[in-house]
Design a protein around this motif. Sequence first.
Motif, PDB file in Angstrom:
ATOM      1  N   PHE A 144       8.591   3.412 -36.513  1.00  0.00           N
ATOM      2  CA  PHE A 144       9.148   2.142 -36.040  1.00  0.00           C
ATOM      3  C   PHE A 144      10.038   2.373 -34.827  1.00  0.00           C
ATOM      4  O   PHE A 144       9.920   1.705 -33.800  1.00  0.00           O
ATOM      5  CB  PHE A 144       9.949   1.468 -37.168  1.00  0.00           C
ATOM      6  N   ARG A 147       9.152  -7.252 -32.556  1.00  0.00           N
ATOM      7  CA  ARG A 147       9.486  -6.789 -33.904  1.00  0.00           C
ATOM      8  C   ARG A 147      11.004  -6.788 -34.130  1.00  0.00           C
ATOM      9  O   ARG A 147      11.486  -7.187 -35.182  1.00  0.00           O
ATOM     10  CB  ARG A 147       8.934  -5.382 -34.131  1.00  0.00           C
ATOM     11  N   ALA A 195      18.978   5.982 -24.331  1.00  0.00           N
ATOM     12  CA  ALA A 195      17.946   5.739 -23.314  1.00  0.00           C
ATOM     13  C   ALA A 195      18.577   5.214 -22.027  1.00  0.00           C
ATOM     14  O   ALA A 195      18.179   5.595 -20.914  1.00  0.00           O
ATOM     15  CB  ALA A 195      16.905   4.751 -23.835  1.00  0.00           C
ATOM     16  N   THR A 233      18.852   3.419 -28.241  1.00  0.00           N
ATOM     17  CA  THR A 233      18.778   2.550 -27.052  1.00  0.00           C
ATOM     18  C   THR A 233      19.927   2.877 -26.104  1.00  0.00           C
ATOM     19  O   THR A 233      19.740   2.908 -24.886  1.00  0.00           O
ATOM     20  CB  THR A 233      18.790   1.058 -27.431  1.00  0.00           C
ATOM     21  N   LEU A 264      18.063  -3.139 -25.752  1.00  0.00           N
ATOM     22  CA  LEU A 264      16.649  -2.918 -25.441  1.00  0.00           C
ATOM     23  C   LEU A 264      16.226  -3.722 -24.212  1.00  0.00           C
ATOM     24  O   LEU A 264      15.612  -3.186 -23.283  1.00  0.00           O
ATOM     25  CB  LEU A 264      15.800  -3.307 -26.658  1.00  0.00           C
ATOM     26  N   ALA A 312       9.927   1.587 -25.498  1.00  0.00           N
ATOM     27  CA  ALA A 312       9.944   0.319 -24.764  1.00  0.00           C
ATOM     28  C   ALA A 312      11.207   0.230 -23.910  1.00  0.00           C
ATOM     29  O   ALA A 312      11.172  -0.258 -22.776  1.00  0.00           O
ATOM     30  CB  ALA A 312       9.870  -0.859 -25.740  1.00  0.00           C
ATOM     31  N   ALA A 313      12.331   0.757 -24.453  1.00  0.00           N
ATOM     32  CA  ALA A 313      13.583   0.733 -23.696  1.00  0.00           C
ATOM     33  C   ALA A 313      13.466   1.556 -22.414  1.00  0.00           C
ATOM     34  O   ALA A 313      14.049   1.219 -21.391  1.00  0.00           O
ATOM     35  CB  ALA A 313      14.735   1.264 -24.559  1.00  0.00           C
ATOM     36  N   SER A 314      12.681   2.650 -22.474  1.00  0.00           N
ATOM     37  CA  SER A 314      12.542   3.516 -21.297  1.00  0.00           C
ATOM     38  C   SER A 314      11.362   3.130 -20.415  1.00  0.00           C
ATOM     39  O   SER A 314      11.245   3.626 -19.290  1.00  0.00           O
ATOM     40  CB  SER A 314      12.340   4.976 -21.732  1.00  0.00           C
ATOM     41  N   ALA A 315      10.483   2.262 -20.912  1.00  0.00           N
ATOM     42  CA  ALA A 315       9.197   2.027 -20.236  1.00  0.00           C
ATOM     43  C   ALA A 315       9.339   1.319 -18.898  1.00  0.00           C
ATOM     44  O   ALA A 315       8.558   1.561 -17.974  1.00  0.00           O
ATOM     45  CB  ALA A 315       8.265   1.232 -21.149  1.00  0.00           C
ATOM     46  N   ILE A 336       4.263   3.858 -27.670  1.00  0.00           N
ATOM     47  CA  ILE A 336       4.329   2.453 -28.088  1.00  0.00           C
ATOM     48  C   ILE A 336       3.057   2.072 -28.867  1.00  0.00           C
ATOM     49  O   ILE A 336       3.122   1.382 -29.884  1.00  0.00           O
ATOM     50  CB  ILE A 336       4.542   1.544 -26.866  1.00  0.00           C
ATOM     51  N   VAL A 390      10.482   1.258 -30.198  1.00  0.00           N
ATOM     52  CA  VAL A 390      11.622   0.569 -29.586  1.00  0.00           C
ATOM     53  C   VAL A 390      12.237   1.438 -28.489  1.00  0.00           C
ATOM     54  O   VAL A 390      12.507   0.960 -27.383  1.00  0.00           O
ATOM     55  CB  VAL A 390      12.679   0.214 -30.656  1.00  0.00           C
ATOM     56  N   LEU A 429       3.727  -3.493 -24.704  1.00  0.00           N
ATOM     57  CA  LEU A 429       5.171  -3.245 -24.580  1.00  0.00           C
ATOM     58  C   LEU A 429       6.001  -4.311 -25.285  1.00  0.00           C
ATOM     59  O   LEU A 429       7.107  -4.042 -25.740  1.00  0.00           O
ATOM     60  CB  LEU A 429       5.557  -3.283 -23.092  1.00  0.00           C
ATOM     61  N   GLU A 468      18.834   2.802 -34.202  1.00  0.00           N
ATOM     62  CA  GLU A 468      18.405   2.327 -32.881  1.00  0.00           C
ATOM     63  C   GLU A 468      19.590   1.975 -31.988  1.00  0.00           C
ATOM     64  O   GLU A 468      19.468   1.973 -30.762  1.00  0.00           O
ATOM     65  CB  GLU A 468      17.480   1.112 -32.999  1.00  0.00           C
ATOM     66  N   LEU A 469      20.746   1.660 -32.590  1.00  0.00           N
ATOM     67  CA  LEU A 469      21.955   1.450 -31.774  1.00  0.00           C
ATOM     68  C   LEU A 469      22.167   2.677 -30.894  1.00  0.00           C
ATOM     69  O   LEU A 469      22.488   2.563 -29.709  1.00  0.00           O
ATOM     70  CB  LEU A 469      23.184   1.253 -32.674  1.00  0.00           C
ATOM     71  N   PRO A 479       7.044  -4.033 -29.718  1.00  0.00           N
ATOM     72  CA  PRO A 479       8.290  -3.559 -30.346  1.00  0.00           C
ATOM     73  C   PRO A 479       9.443  -4.538 -30.137  1.00  0.00           C
ATOM     74  O   PRO A 479      10.289  -4.695 -31.014  1.00  0.00           O
ATOM     75  CB  PRO A 479       8.581  -2.231 -29.625  1.00  0.00           C
ATOM     76  N   MET A 520      17.132   0.403 -37.801  1.00  0.00           N
ATOM     77  CA  MET A 520      17.852  -0.471 -36.879  1.00  0.00           C
ATOM     78  C   MET A 520      19.241   0.083 -36.587  1.00  0.00           C
ATOM     79  O   MET A 520      19.700   0.064 -35.451  1.00  0.00           O
ATOM     80  CB  MET A 520      17.940  -1.874 -37.480  1.00  0.00           C
ATOM     81  N   VAL A 528      20.957  -4.284 -30.837  1.00  0.00           N
ATOM     82  CA  VAL A 528      19.817  -3.451 -30.438  1.00  0.00           C
ATOM     83  C   VAL A 528      18.911  -4.225 -29.485  1.00  0.00           C
ATOM     84  O   VAL A 528      18.473  -3.705 -28.448  1.00  0.00           O
ATOM     85  CB  VAL A 528      19.015  -2.975 -31.674  1.00  0.00           C
ATOM     86  N   SER A 543      17.859  -2.342 -21.073  1.00  0.00           N
ATOM     87  CA  SER A 543      17.246  -1.093 -20.645  1.00  0.00           C
ATOM     88  C   SER A 543      15.861  -1.318 -20.040  1.00  0.00           C
ATOM     89  O   SER A 543      15.489  -0.706 -19.048  1.00  0.00           O
ATOM     90  CB  SER A 543      17.148  -0.150 -21.843  1.00  0.00           C
ATOM     91  N   SER A 598       3.086   0.687 -32.651  1.00  0.00           N
ATOM     92  CA  SER A 598       2.585  -0.655 -32.965  1.00  0.00           C
ATOM     93  C   SER A 598       1.283  -0.611 -33.751  1.00  0.00           C
ATOM     94  O   SER A 598       1.035  -1.462 -34.604  1.00  0.00           O
ATOM     95  CB  SER A 598       2.392  -1.460 -31.668  1.00  0.00           C
TER      96      SER A 598
END
Lengths: 278, 136
Positions: A206, B94, A88, A85, B121, A213-216, A56, A210, B88, A81-82, B91, A78, B117, B124, A60
Amino acid sequence: MLVLELMVVIFLASIVAGVIGSLVGLGGGVVVIPMLTIGLGVNIHYAIGASIVSVIATSSGAAATYVKDKMTNLRVGMFLELATTTGAIIGALIAAYVSSIALELVFGVILLASLIPLVRKIGEDIPVTPELVGLSKKLKLTGSYVETDGSTVNYNATHPAEGLAGMVVAGLISGLLGIGSGTFKVLSMDLAMKLPMKVSTTTSNFMIGVTAAASAGIYFVRGDVDPIIVAPVALGILIGASFGAKALPRAKNPTVRKIFAIVLAIAGAEMVLRALGI
Amino acid sequence: MSLSNPDSMNNVISKVLRYGVLLSAAVIVLGTALLAARDAFSQSASLLHYDPNQIPHGPFPVTFSSLAAGLATGSPAAIIELGVLLLLATPVSRVLFSIFLFAAEHNRTYVYITATVLTLLLFSMLVTPYIPVFGG
């Protein structure tokens, strides 16, 4: 080891990880994880928690520069990213039922195998622009960026379905292993979608933020994000990534691909060795 | 500056990212300085202790209530964790701002894609860690 020594060592190594990661579109886990586990004897779970944060921070830290340079293709990122995510979330769902050792072995071998097609096109600068058809046309998966010599490079993406499939895998391993998702993103965009290398790495930059962050959330709640490790990692990476982001526009596509191939070989070997317990 | 102009929206995103990162870095620096002031010359081993049988695995806050309690007492670990949470959030912000960017471009397909998305996000990040089947 004293706390101060530990933090300084982690901080300095993380600067290096940030420069490399931001250049080739990865999160720096390839440097951060062995530095922590092999170098400093930190538990692998803390190392993975730190790696998620490093991803991350790389994303960033470089992002503000890449957004301004318009090198990142936000539409491609983007759209893909569908898949990441979703991957994830699936990864988190099945994590309890799969062996992380087997996974590391499988993914490590896949990474090493993907060196072959990568090396075959190692010197390619700008890909031959394919005609924009089908889903790529409908979703406008196309773009342009300005090279340092002032020339404008136009490009179109091909094979969006293959790209999406690669991204589900990238999301899955981010959710399951917490590592390695950047490599699959760059590979999918470079090999399947035929984007210029610098577009692939900056778009991956990028996306990895994302996906990570989805897994964090899961890693954070489990208590794998140890502040004493993560603080110097985050600060070092942020500094390194801002340097890397400034250097990238001046680098040539084949140079970036060569660095990526080297990092990919190391990352794949690391995963295989860890799986084999070496 | 009009936010219906894609170029100025791009500048807004660049600024949001830059200030978000600087803010989180400042908080982490503060926490690190406090931690160093207290523990710089103690042995690191005890702070790196990992207990696989306990959640959290180490001696630091992971829930919002323990984080708030830690912040109230000025705990260095809690301040660092707050900075990590701010990082965290970058993103996520963004993706959120990208919805406005695509709206400014009148690109309806991508407004929907980006909103999807963002939903995935947030689900998740915030929901899966607390659902037992997800290992929470």
